[in-house]
Design a protein around this motif. Structure first.
Motif, PDB file in Angstrom:
ATOM      1  N   THR A 536      30.039  -3.531  10.455  1.00 36.63           N
ATOM      2  CA  THR A 536      29.202  -3.796   9.287  1.00 36.63           C
ATOM      3  C   THR A 536      28.592  -5.193   9.337  1.00 36.63           C
ATOM      4  N   LEU A 537      29.354  -6.164   9.789  1.00 37.52           N
ATOM      5  CA  LEU A 537      28.881  -7.553   9.782  1.00 37.52           C
ATOM      6  C   LEU A 537      28.058  -7.902  11.017  1.00 37.52           C
ATOM      7  N   SER A 538      28.419  -7.349  12.173  1.00 32.65           N
ATOM      8  CA  SER A 538      27.745  -7.790  13.404  1.00 32.65           C
ATOM      9  C   SER A 538      27.344  -6.643  14.312  1.00 32.65           C
ATOM     10  N   GLY A 539      27.210  -5.455  13.753  1.00 38.13           N
ATOM     11  CA  GLY A 539      26.849  -4.301  14.565  1.00 38.13           C
ATOM     12  C   GLY A 539      25.389  -4.304  14.979  1.00 38.13           C
ATOM     13  N   PRO A 540      25.003  -3.453  15.943  1.00 37.07           N
ATOM     14  CA  PRO A 540      23.625  -3.387  16.412  1.00 37.07           C
ATOM     15  C   PRO A 540      22.708  -2.687  15.413  1.00 37.07           C
ATOM     16  N   SER A 541      21.454  -2.525  15.791  1.00 36.19           N
ATOM     17  CA  SER A 541      20.462  -1.937  14.892  1.00 36.19           C
ATOM     18  C   SER A 541      20.741  -0.464  14.610  1.00 36.19           C
ATOM     19  N   ILE A 542      21.266   0.251  15.604  1.00 36.92           N
ATOM     20  CA  ILE A 542      21.537   1.685  15.476  1.00 36.92           C
ATOM     21  C   ILE A 542      23.005   1.934  15.798  1.00 36.92           C
ATOM     22  N   VAL A 543      23.669   2.661  14.936  1.00 38.20           N
ATOM     23  CA  VAL A 543      25.055   3.059  15.172  1.00 38.20           C
ATOM     24  C   VAL A 543      25.159   4.559  15.015  1.00 38.20           C
ATOM     25  N   LEU A 544      25.688   5.212  16.020  1.00 43.01           N
ATOM     26  CA  LEU A 544      25.913   6.655  15.981  1.00 43.01           C
ATOM     27  C   LEU A 544      27.405   6.894  15.882  1.00 43.01           C
ATOM     28  N   VAL A 545      27.824   7.521  14.795  1.00 44.11           N
ATOM     29  CA  VAL A 545      29.247   7.676  14.513  1.00 44.11           C
ATOM     30  C   VAL A 545      29.523   9.103  14.044  1.00 44.11           C
ATOM     31  N   TYR A 563      24.454  -0.308   6.406  1.00 41.86           N
ATOM     32  CA  TYR A 563      23.867   0.788   7.177  1.00 41.86           C
ATOM     33  C   TYR A 563      23.581   1.973   6.255  1.00 41.86           C
ATOM     34  N   SER A 564      22.533   2.705   6.572  1.00 44.65           N
ATOM     35  CA  SER A 564      22.185   3.925   5.832  1.00 44.65           C
ATOM     36  C   SER A 564      21.920   5.045   6.824  1.00 44.65           C
ATOM     37  N   ILE A 565      22.195   6.269   6.392  1.00 42.75           N
ATOM     38  CA  ILE A 565      22.010   7.437   7.268  1.00 42.75           C
ATOM     39  C   ILE A 565      20.528   7.739   7.409  1.00 42.75           C
ATOM     40  N   ASN A 566      20.072   7.831   8.648  1.00 44.33           N
ATOM     41  CA  ASN A 566      18.687   8.184   8.919  1.00 44.33           C
ATOM     42  C   ASN A 566      18.536   9.616   9.393  1.00 44.33           C
ATOM     43  N   ASP A 567      19.522  10.098  10.124  1.00 46.79           N
ATOM     44  CA  ASP A 567      19.434  11.449  10.677  1.00 46.79           C
ATOM     45  C   ASP A 567      20.829  11.925  11.037  1.00 46.79           C
ATOM     46  N   ILE A 568      20.948  13.220  11.284  1.00 46.34           N
ATOM     47  CA  ILE A 568      22.212  13.817  11.730  1.00 46.34           C
ATOM     48  C   ILE A 568      21.897  14.803  12.849  1.00 46.34           C
ATOM     49  N   PHE A 569      22.625  14.674  13.963  1.00 42.86           N
ATOM     50  CA  PHE A 569      22.516  15.671  15.032  1.00 42.86           C
ATOM     51  C   PHE A 569      23.928  16.064  15.451  1.00 42.86           C
ATOM     52  N   TYR A 570      24.030  17.024  16.329  1.00 45.16           N
ATOM     53  CA  TYR A 570      25.331  17.587  16.698  1.00 45.16           C
ATOM     54  C   TYR A 570      25.607  17.344  18.191  1.00 45.16           C
ATOM     55  N   ASP A 571      26.812  16.855  18.467  1.00 48.36           N
ATOM     56  CA  ASP A 571      27.275  16.801  19.852  1.00 48.36           C
ATOM     57  C   ASP A 571      28.395  17.818  20.013  1.00 48.36           C
ATOM     58  N   TYR A 572      29.138  17.759  21.120  1.00 53.89           N
ATOM     59  CA  TYR A 572      30.171  18.755  21.410  1.00 53.89           C
ATOM     60  C   TYR A 572      31.370  18.647  20.482  1.00 53.89           C
ATOM     61  N   ASP A 573      31.488  17.549  19.713  1.00 50.52           N
ATOM     62  CA  ASP A 573      32.614  17.400  18.784  1.00 50.52           C
ATOM     63  C   ASP A 573      32.221  17.626  17.321  1.00 50.52           C
ATOM     64  N   GLY A 574      30.947  17.865  17.053  1.00 46.90           N
ATOM     65  CA  GLY A 574      30.533  18.096  15.674  1.00 46.90           C
ATOM     66  C   GLY A 574      29.353  17.230  15.279  1.00 46.90           C
ATOM     67  N   PRO A 575      29.103  17.102  13.970  1.00 46.69           N
ATOM     68  CA  PRO A 575      27.952  16.328  13.501  1.00 46.69           C
ATOM     69  C   PRO A 575      28.122  14.825  13.735  1.00 46.69           C
ATOM     70  N   VAL A 576      27.018  14.190  14.119  1.00 39.86           N
ATOM     71  CA  VAL A 576      26.990  12.747  14.369  1.00 39.86           C
ATOM     72  C   VAL A 576      25.928  12.134  13.474  1.00 39.86           C
ATOM     73  N   ALA A 577      26.321  11.114  12.707  1.00 37.24           N
ATOM     74  CA  ALA A 577      25.391  10.430  11.805  1.00 37.24           C
ATOM     75  C   ALA A 577      24.678   9.312  12.548  1.00 37.24           C
ATOM     76  N   VAL A 578      23.351   9.292  12.441  1.00 40.54           N
ATOM     77  CA  VAL A 578      22.540   8.215  12.996  1.00 40.54           C
ATOM     78  C   VAL A 578      22.278   7.222  11.868  1.00 40.54           C
ATOM     79  N   MET A 579      22.888   6.038  11.984  1.00 38.95           N
ATOM     80  CA  MET A 579      22.823   5.056  10.907  1.00 38.95           C
ATOM     81  C   MET A 579      22.027   3.835  11.358  1.00 38.95           C
ATOM     82  N   PHE A 580      21.066   3.429  10.518  1.00 39.51           N
ATOM     83  CA  PHE A 580      20.225   2.271  10.803  1.00 39.51           C
ATOM     84  C   PHE A 580      20.671   1.088   9.960  1.00 39.51           C
ATOM     85  N   ARG A 581      20.655  -0.076  10.573  1.00 42.30           N
ATOM     86  CA  ARG A 581      20.940  -1.297   9.818  1.00 42.30           C
ATOM     87  C   ARG A 581      19.774  -1.576   8.878  1.00 42.30           C
TER      88      ARG A 581
END
Length: 585
Positions: A536-545, A563-581
């Motif tokens: 939260t304090l020093s993360g990059p511009s885009i975090v996928l979690v 960070y706020s959610i910009n998009d959601i896509f799916y990998d082999y483990d389930g949904p992944v949130a694309v979060m922008f700073r």
């Protein structure tokens, strides 16, 4: 005449087994091509950081020694794992030959060289077969560690030169043994105790034999000579270890980072219950082919028989008791005790199923010594009729029983029958089964590999598109994919000082919660809360979690929410949130 034919029959049986093993090994190597997995992605990532001048352990903690990512630099440079797989296969093939040569050196008193040659080839192929069939195959770093462990054993066994009144050690082979053992330990430190024990046993063996031949050699001289030789080997081991793993950090004056990273390597990365770990290791044998299970069961039974009836073996099989004792000592000192020490090292740290590949060299040496001893006392030549019965049973779908028995009698009685006919007769049932098994294995595994690779590259394309769109909008395109390493090394993207993907998973499971903050790198998070706060304090511009993780809940709800959610896509483990700073750079 009867004895000669028996040997030929045994050779034909082992020839058919060798063909079966070759088919399986080649098929598995082909399946390993373009295979990407979790562990190798981590090694490829840190190799890519070396190419960019960032050494492991300085900015980001890496739980392996420097030599491991250095071995992946070529593959990382060309963005392909195939060069790494090729290196693994080539070194493993060379090690299989060294393994056979080692057993030849250990077993010098066998009754029939023809039988032993067929066994020698079988053991070399059996080693490659076990590597290719156990989880990890030729993709992980374990085969390379096991192969250099074999090279170490080969050089230390063959370093002895016998003269009429003395025994000398080849210093060149002694140095090569220390070099190979250092590489094996650098890749997998679990071999440390096994290496130290084998070298101690072999030096003791050399010096004790020399003292028996030299009447002026006292116990004090023996002890002093043994001690100095052992210290000399440890010195070589330490010297090569410094060159491979510490010297690169000395060149860039990163002494503090090296010290902290080395201290973290001594910490437990995964808590485990010993009984549960041993139980899971025993379950590993269920994953092996049933024929391999049967073979290993026979070897274990023969070993137990040898141990129980050691004193009576010379009377039972008409063999010298001295040879039985030498065989038993070799089995204990070069196979059983090293396996126990390897198990102790694994239990003291942590266990993963692919670690079973590390036991393969000692297992194959044990099998080789038992087989060679069996050939020496003519056990194999006395069970030829059982092979005929098995061949008749397996081949019943192709020939009628009467015709099969006639061929069997002809092979057994007619010494002038062409060898090729016998090989085809014994090989056909096994080849028929192996072709069916291998074809099914290739079909299923190839589909899985295509699906997994396609999913990885789809993810890679999605991430690249997200990064490019972010840059087009005027923001920084640096990103952190918390649960994936493949995208980072393929796109040459640093993880910006954050742990690699497997440590994200370990932190979420609480494995590092008991670590003393003073024992880790400055700023290294050991809990989900500290990891969330750092991103939260020093993360990059885009975090996928991963959206279903505790880290996502923390980042999206606990202040400060940067960070706020910009998009959601799916990998082999389930949904992944694309979060922008929310704050632009």
């Amino acid at each position: 005449m009867r004895h000669y034919i028996s040997h030929n029959i045994i050779n034909d049986i082992f020839t058919s087994l060798n063909i079966y093993l070759i088919i399986n090994i080649i098929s598995q190597i082909l399946l390993n091509i373009n295979s990407y997995n979790w562990d190798n992605s981590e090694n490829m990532y840190f190799a890519s950081r070396i190419l960019y001048g960032e050494f492991p352990g300085i900015r980001e903690f890496y739980d392996k020694f420097f030599l491991v990512p250095f071995l992946f630099t070529l593959s990382s440079y060309y963005k392909s794992v195939n060069s790494w797989i090729a290196i693994n296969v080539i070194v493993s093939v060379l090690a299989s030959g060294a393994l056979s040569a080692t057993i030849v050196q250990l077993v010098q008193n066998y009754s029939n060289k023809t039988i032993f040659i067929s066994i020698k080839y079988f053991l070399a192929l059996f080693y490659l077969y076990l590597l290719s069939s156990i989880q990890g195959e030729f993709i992980y770093i374990n085969p390379l560690a096991a192969s250099f462990y074999i090279f170490f054993i080969y050089f230390i066994i063959t370093s002895e030169t016998r003269f009429k009144y003395s025994i000398r050690i080849s210093h060149f082979r002694f140095i090569l043994a220390s070099l190979c053992s250092t590489i094996a330990i650098s890749i997998r430190p679990y071999y440390l105790l096994s290496v130290l024990f084998i070298i101690f046993w072999r030096i003791l063996y050399y010096k004790s034999n020399f003292s028996k031949r030299n009447y002026d050699f006292s116990f004090q001289k023996l002890f002093l000579n043994l001690f100095t030789t052992y210290i000399y080997y440890i010195f070589l081991l330490g010297l090569f270890f410094i060159i491979f793993n510490i010297f690169p950090y000395i060149l860039i004056y990163s002494f503090e980072s090296l010290f902290i990273s080395s201290r973290m390597l001594l910490l437990d990365l995964k808590p485990q219950i010993y009984i549960e770990t041993i139980y899971n290791q025993l379950l590993f044998f269920e994953s092996l082919d049933i024929s391999v299970q049967f073979f290993l069961l026979v070897v274990i039974s023969a070993l137990l028989f040898l141990i129980i009836f050691t004193k009576n073996m010379s009377h039972i099989f008409n063999v010298k008791s001295k040879n039985v004792n030498i065989l038993l000592v070799d089995i204990i000192c070069i196979s059983i005790v090293p396996m126990i020490l390897l198990e102790i090292m694994i239990l003291s740290k942590h266990y993963w199923p692919h670690y079973m590949q590390l036991f393969i060299p000692n297992i194959v040496i044990l099998c080789g010594l038992i087989l060679c001893f069996s050939a020496q006392i003519s056990i194999l030549t006395n069970i030829q009729n059982y092979f005929l019965i098995i061949a008749n049973f397996c081949d019943r779908k192709i020939y009628t029983s009467i015709y099969q028995i006639q061929i069997a009698k002809s092979v057994y009685q007619n010494i002038n029958m062409k060898k090729m006919l016998k090989i085809c007769f014994y090989s056909f049932p096994i080849l028929w089964m192996s072709v069916q098994e291998v074809s099914n294995h290739i079909y299923i595994s190839n589909i899985d590999r295509i699906i997994n690779n396609k999913a990885e590259f789809i993810l890679l394309n999605n991430i690249e598109k997200i990064r490019n769109d972010r840059r087009t909008a005027g923001f920084s395109g640096d990103f952190l994919y918390t649960s994936n390493m493949f995208s980072h090394w393929m796109l040459n993207e640093s993880r910006h000082g954050f742990p690699h993907a497997s440590h994200f998973s370990a932190i979420s499971q609480g494995w590092f919660s008991n670590w003393n903050p003073r024992s880790v790198m400055p700023g290294f998070p050991t809990t989900t809360d500290s990891l969330c706060r750092k991103i939260t304090l020093s993360g990059p511009s885009i975090v996928l979690v991963p959206k279903n993780s505790a880290l996502f809940e923390c980042m999206s709800s606990r202040p400060p929410v940067n960070y706020s959610i910009n998009d959601i896509f799916y990998d082999y483990d389930g949904p992944v949130a694309v979060m922008f700073r929310d704050i632009s750079y």
